[in-house]
Design a protein around this motif. Sequence first.
Motif, PDB file in Angstrom:
ATOM      1  N   ILE A 250       0.954  -1.047   0.177  1.00 33.96           N
ATOM      2  CA  ILE A 250      -0.351  -0.034  -0.261  1.00 33.96           C
ATOM      3  C   ILE A 250       0.815   1.318   0.183  1.00 33.96           C
ATOM      4  O   ILE A 250       0.546   2.156  -0.157  1.00 33.96           O
ATOM      5  CB  ILE A 250      -0.883   0.101   1.499  1.00 33.96           C
ATOM      6  CG1 ILE A 250      -2.201  -0.893   1.143  1.00 33.96           C
ATOM      7  CG2 ILE A 250      -2.001   1.192   1.284  1.00 33.96           C
ATOM      8  CD1 ILE A 250      -3.115  -1.929   2.464  1.00 33.96           C
ATOM      9  N   GLU A 251       1.440   2.078   1.047  1.00 32.20           N
ATOM     10  CA  GLU A 251       2.690   2.362   0.747  1.00 32.20           C
ATOM     11  C   GLU A 251       3.847   2.429   1.740  1.00 32.20           C
ATOM     12  O   GLU A 251       4.016   1.862   2.592  1.00 32.20           O
ATOM     13  CB  GLU A 251       2.118   3.506   1.692  1.00 32.20           C
ATOM     14  CG  GLU A 251       2.787   5.262   1.923  1.00 32.20           C
ATOM     15  CD  GLU A 251       2.232   5.976   1.854  1.00 32.20           C
ATOM     16  OE1 GLU A 251       2.297   7.331   2.112  1.00 32.20           O
ATOM     17  OE2 GLU A 251       0.565   5.796   2.759  1.00 32.20           O
ATOM     18  N   TYR A 252       5.008   2.821   1.272  1.00 37.03           N
ATOM     19  CA  TYR A 252       6.003   2.549   1.553  1.00 37.03           C
ATOM     20  C   TYR A 252       6.983   3.885   1.855  1.00 37.03           C
ATOM     21  O   TYR A 252       6.195   5.059   1.444  1.00 37.03           O
ATOM     22  CB  TYR A 252       7.180   2.561   0.042  1.00 37.03           C
ATOM     23  CG  TYR A 252       8.890   1.851   0.257  1.00 37.03           C
ATOM     24  CD1 TYR A 252       9.391   0.926   0.859  1.00 37.03           C
ATOM     25  CD2 TYR A 252       9.717   3.165  -0.437  1.00 37.03           C
ATOM     26  CE1 TYR A 252      10.202   0.775   1.148  1.00 37.03           C
ATOM     27  CE2 TYR A 252      11.258   2.813   0.364  1.00 37.03           C
ATOM     28  CZ  TYR A 252      11.613   1.669   1.005  1.00 37.03           C
ATOM     29  OH  TYR A 252      12.517   1.992   1.407  1.00 37.03           O
ATOM     30  N   PRO A 253       7.339   4.164   3.725  1.00 33.67           N
ATOM     31  CA  PRO A 253       7.709   5.209   3.486  1.00 33.67           C
ATOM     32  C   PRO A 253       8.821   6.080   2.914  1.00 33.67           C
ATOM     33  O   PRO A 253       9.467   5.733   2.553  1.00 33.67           O
ATOM     34  CB  PRO A 253       8.201   4.808   5.550  1.00 33.67           C
ATOM     35  CG  PRO A 253       8.776   3.612   4.857  1.00 33.67           C
ATOM     36  CD  PRO A 253       7.880   2.617   3.768  1.00 33.67           C
ATOM     37  N   LEU A 254       8.227   7.385   3.139  1.00 34.40           N
ATOM     38  CA  LEU A 254       8.870   8.223   2.555  1.00 34.40           C
ATOM     39  C   LEU A 254      10.447   7.921   3.287  1.00 34.40           C
ATOM     40  O   LEU A 254      11.545   8.512   2.596  1.00 34.40           O
ATOM     41  CB  LEU A 254       8.806   9.353   3.141  1.00 34.40           C
ATOM     42  CG  LEU A 254       9.690  10.299   1.165  1.00 34.40           C
ATOM     43  CD1 LEU A 254       9.196  10.182  -0.031  1.00 34.40           C
ATOM     44  CD2 LEU A 254       9.053  12.159   1.798  1.00 34.40           C
ATOM     45  N   GLY A 255      10.684   8.493   4.170  1.00 41.94           N
ATOM     46  CA  GLY A 255      12.055   8.200   5.401  1.00 41.94           C
ATOM     47  C   GLY A 255      12.768   6.715   5.024  1.00 41.94           C
ATOM     48  O   GLY A 255      13.811   6.478   5.826  1.00 41.94           O
ATOM     49  N   GLY A 256      12.597   5.807   4.505  1.00 34.50           N
ATOM     50  CA  GLY A 256      12.399   4.463   4.634  1.00 34.50           C
ATOM     51  C   GLY A 256      14.374   4.436   3.907  1.00 34.50           C
ATOM     52  O   GLY A 256      14.354   5.089   3.263  1.00 34.50           O
ATOM     53  N   ALA A 257      14.690   2.651   2.984  1.00 31.00           N
ATOM     54  CA  ALA A 257      16.455   3.183   2.762  1.00 31.00           C
ATOM     55  C   ALA A 257      16.026   3.075   1.272  1.00 31.00           C
ATOM     56  O   ALA A 257      15.208   3.567   0.391  1.00 31.00           O
ATOM     57  CB  ALA A 257      16.007   1.324   2.934  1.00 31.00           C
ATOM     58  N   GLY A 258      17.341   3.248   0.463  1.00 27.85           N
ATOM     59  CA  GLY A 258      17.196   3.368  -0.861  1.00 27.85           C
ATOM     60  C   GLY A 258      17.301   2.488  -2.116  1.00 27.85           C
ATOM     61  O   GLY A 258      16.957   2.418  -3.045  1.00 27.85           O
ATOM     62  N   THR A 259      16.978   1.327  -1.316  1.00 27.87           N
ATOM     63  CA  THR A 259      16.662  -0.473  -1.991  1.00 27.87           C
ATOM     64  C   THR A 259      16.082  -0.372  -1.538  1.00 27.87           C
ATOM     65  O   THR A 259      16.047  -0.748  -0.303  1.00 27.87           O
ATOM     66  CB  THR A 259      18.554  -0.630  -2.225  1.00 27.87           C
ATOM     67  OG1 THR A 259      18.938  -1.297  -0.894  1.00 27.87           O
ATOM     68  CG2 THR A 259      19.477  -0.107  -2.671  1.00 27.87           C
ATOM     69  N   TYR A 260      15.291  -1.558  -1.948  1.00 27.26           N
ATOM     70  CA  TYR A 260      14.039  -2.288  -1.596  1.00 27.26           C
ATOM     71  C   TYR A 260      13.952  -3.547  -2.481  1.00 27.26           C
ATOM     72  O   TYR A 260      13.915  -3.111  -4.333  1.00 27.26           O
ATOM     73  CB  TYR A 260      12.968  -1.390  -1.236  1.00 27.26           C
ATOM     74  CG  TYR A 260      11.994  -1.957  -0.626  1.00 27.26           C
ATOM     75  CD1 TYR A 260      11.609  -2.468   0.365  1.00 27.26           C
ATOM     76  CD2 TYR A 260      10.157  -2.452  -1.104  1.00 27.26           C
ATOM     77  CE1 TYR A 260      10.659  -3.136   1.484  1.00 27.26           C
ATOM     78  CE2 TYR A 260       9.190  -3.126  -0.903  1.00 27.26           C
ATOM     79  CZ  TYR A 260       9.613  -3.905   0.495  1.00 27.26           C
ATOM     80  OH  TYR A 260       8.413  -3.885   0.883  1.00 27.26           O
ATOM     81  N   THR A 261      13.632  -4.322  -1.962  1.00 24.86           N
ATOM     82  CA  THR A 261      13.245  -5.616  -2.746  1.00 24.86           C
ATOM     83  C   THR A 261      11.507  -6.320  -2.117  1.00 24.86           C
ATOM     84  O   THR A 261      11.395  -6.219  -0.618  1.00 24.86           O
ATOM     85  CB  THR A 261      14.060  -6.979  -2.205  1.00 24.86           C
ATOM     86  OG1 THR A 261      14.977  -6.889  -2.586  1.00 24.86           O
ATOM     87  CG2 THR A 261      13.128  -8.465  -3.208  1.00 24.86           C
ATOM     88  N   ILE A 262      10.485  -6.304  -2.829  1.00 26.25           N
ATOM     89  CA  ILE A 262       9.481  -6.422  -2.583  1.00 26.25           C
ATOM     90  C   ILE A 262       9.284  -8.247  -2.673  1.00 26.25           C
ATOM     91  O   ILE A 262       9.724  -9.071  -3.057  1.00 26.25           O
ATOM     92  CB  ILE A 262       8.097  -5.834  -3.766  1.00 26.25           C
ATOM     93  CG1 ILE A 262       8.069  -4.322  -4.271  1.00 26.25           C
ATOM     94  CG2 ILE A 262       7.175  -6.385  -3.444  1.00 26.25           C
ATOM     95  CD1 ILE A 262       8.128  -4.472  -5.382  1.00 26.25           C
ATOM     96  N   PRO A 263       8.508  -8.387  -1.212  1.00 34.66           N
ATOM     97  CA  PRO A 263       8.114  -9.588  -0.734  1.00 34.66           C
ATOM     98  C   PRO A 263       7.137 -10.481  -1.351  1.00 34.66           C
ATOM     99  O   PRO A 263       6.629 -10.339  -2.591  1.00 34.66           O
ATOM    100  CB  PRO A 263       7.643  -9.464   0.282  1.00 34.66           C
ATOM    101  CG  PRO A 263       7.790  -8.391   1.095  1.00 34.66           C
ATOM    102  CD  PRO A 263       7.342  -7.733   0.033  1.00 34.66           C
ATOM    103  N   GLN A 264       8.031 -12.003  -1.707  1.00 34.40           N
ATOM    104  CA  GLN A 264       7.408 -12.690  -3.201  1.00 34.40           C
ATOM    105  C   GLN A 264       5.894 -12.811  -2.473  1.00 34.40           C
ATOM    106  O   GLN A 264       4.760 -13.453  -3.687  1.00 34.40           O
ATOM    107  CB  GLN A 264       8.145 -14.023  -2.718  1.00 34.40           C
ATOM    108  CG  GLN A 264       9.475 -13.704  -3.400  1.00 34.40           C
ATOM    109  CD  GLN A 264       9.390 -13.640  -5.210  1.00 34.40           C
ATOM    110  OE1 GLN A 264       7.772 -14.668  -5.300  1.00 34.40           O
ATOM    111  NE2 GLN A 264       9.997 -12.888  -5.583  1.00 34.40           N
ATOM    112  N   SER A 265       5.527 -12.367  -1.343  1.00 33.74           N
ATOM    113  CA  SER A 265       3.847 -12.722  -0.929  1.00 33.74           C
ATOM    114  C   SER A 265       3.119 -11.509  -2.110  1.00 33.74           C
ATOM    115  O   SER A 265       1.954 -11.792  -2.161  1.00 33.74           O
ATOM    116  CB  SER A 265       3.596 -12.537   0.324  1.00 33.74           C
ATOM    117  OG  SER A 265       3.710 -11.077   0.685  1.00 33.74           O
ATOM    118  N   VAL A 266       3.386 -10.858  -2.268  1.00 35.51           N
ATOM    119  CA  VAL A 266       2.820  -9.680  -3.119  1.00 35.51           C
ATOM    120  C   VAL A 266       2.237  -9.652  -4.421  1.00 35.51           C
ATOM    121  O   VAL A 266       3.853 -10.471  -5.668  1.00 35.51           O
ATOM    122  CB  VAL A 266       3.961  -8.311  -3.048  1.00 35.51           C
ATOM    123  CG1 VAL A 266       3.574  -7.246  -4.149  1.00 35.51           C
ATOM    124  CG2 VAL A 266       3.757  -7.551  -1.311  1.00 35.51           C
TER     125      VAL A 266
END
Length: 454
Positions: A250-266
């Motif tokens: 739904i929403e990724y926090p703006l203060g989160g990390a610069g790289t992200y791996t979307i979980p396989q459940s999504v």
Amino acid sequence: IVLPSTINGLPVTSLAHYAFFGYTTLTSVLLPNSLTNIGDESFVWCSNLRALTVNPTNSFFSSTNGVLFNKDQTTLVRYPGGVSGSYSIPESVTSIGNYAFELCIPLTSVTIPDSVTNIGTVAFYECYNLANVAISTNVTSLGDWAFTSCSSLASFTLPDSVINIGKGVFENCSSLTSVTLGTNVSSIGDQAFYQCTSLASVTIPGSVTNIGSLVFYGCTSLPAIAVDSNNPAYSSLAGVLFNKSQTALIEYPLGGAGTYTIPQSVTSIGNYAFTGRASLTSVTIGTNVTSIGDWAFSGCGLTSITIPNSVTSIGDYAFAYCNSLNSVYFKGNAPSVDLSMFYGEEPTVYYLPGTTGWATFNANSGLNPAVLWNPQAQTSDAGFGVRTNRFGFNITGTSNLVIVVEGCTNLANPIWLPLSTNTLNTFIGTKGTSYFSDSEWTNYPGRFYRLRSQ
């Protein structure tokens, strides 16, 4: 100003919307007994207005200490915009009307009694100096944009009585560092905390069953969105907001990390899920994702993105205004053509051999033609193998494709490090070629290599 009860023999019954909007020299108004209706924002931006007084024989309105109410003083209609300091709302009041305190800039604090159950739309909009709000323990609803741009509010606690938080309620409250949501809140409207740049923590209680779009957009200090574990509709993982089953991001926090791996459940990435995350430079989309929502990655700092072949739907403006986006790699067939998909930039689109629909895509996308994505390490030609002081191989693929060669020493727990960047700009027929060599290969008992896009 003293408003007459008649003009040319006709009764004055109504003030139009914006009737005295922006009259900065106006200090007091006497309203006649004939008045039955006051339009929205009639006295907004009257920065020197000290008193709104009503003829005591008026059957619809009344005033106390220059504050305008309905006749029985159950609704606060308008607070004069030039009065500074603090204000305690009378206990007769059950509703704070729409626009009641809008642009009351000198107001610094408000006490809302327990009799109040409703705070109207735009009620305290742009009360820039409002630093303290003691809110009623019986308020059930906060109207849309109720506290928007109250830039001096540092903290806010909602009582358990609050059920609905409207659209943009705390939008642009730039000093708001923390907010406590009541345990009975069921709905949080679109953009509720939009551009709350100081907001550092928030927990969504177990009672919330509906969350709008862009709720935490622009919250640059928010590293994580927390959700109560008892919530039946939502969850969080590593600070990212999901539905309960974590099939929808739904929403990724703006203060989160610069790289992200979307979980396989999504399986679906929601509308606006990553919008405006300029510091987000790399995302790995899980191989079970089938849909990417409208504006999902717009304004991100991505330089490249790989779309797995599981994706069958990409929304409007999904990658718009990603100004650093150079390369998009599709593992499946061409998406349905939508000119807005990459609006504002022109990345190079790559596709794999055997996939379909690219002729139609090239004809209608408005982008540069998609090109074949097929970089390969050549293991059977004369360039492969050990040479003097090096180990190397040729990389062949689409002309001018930029490839990074990475190496690691342990495939069980790999740490991949970039070794060289190769542009396939030596041509063999229609293909591009570049030679990679590793002069440090003898320093390791084993060395593994892989290719990735830049």
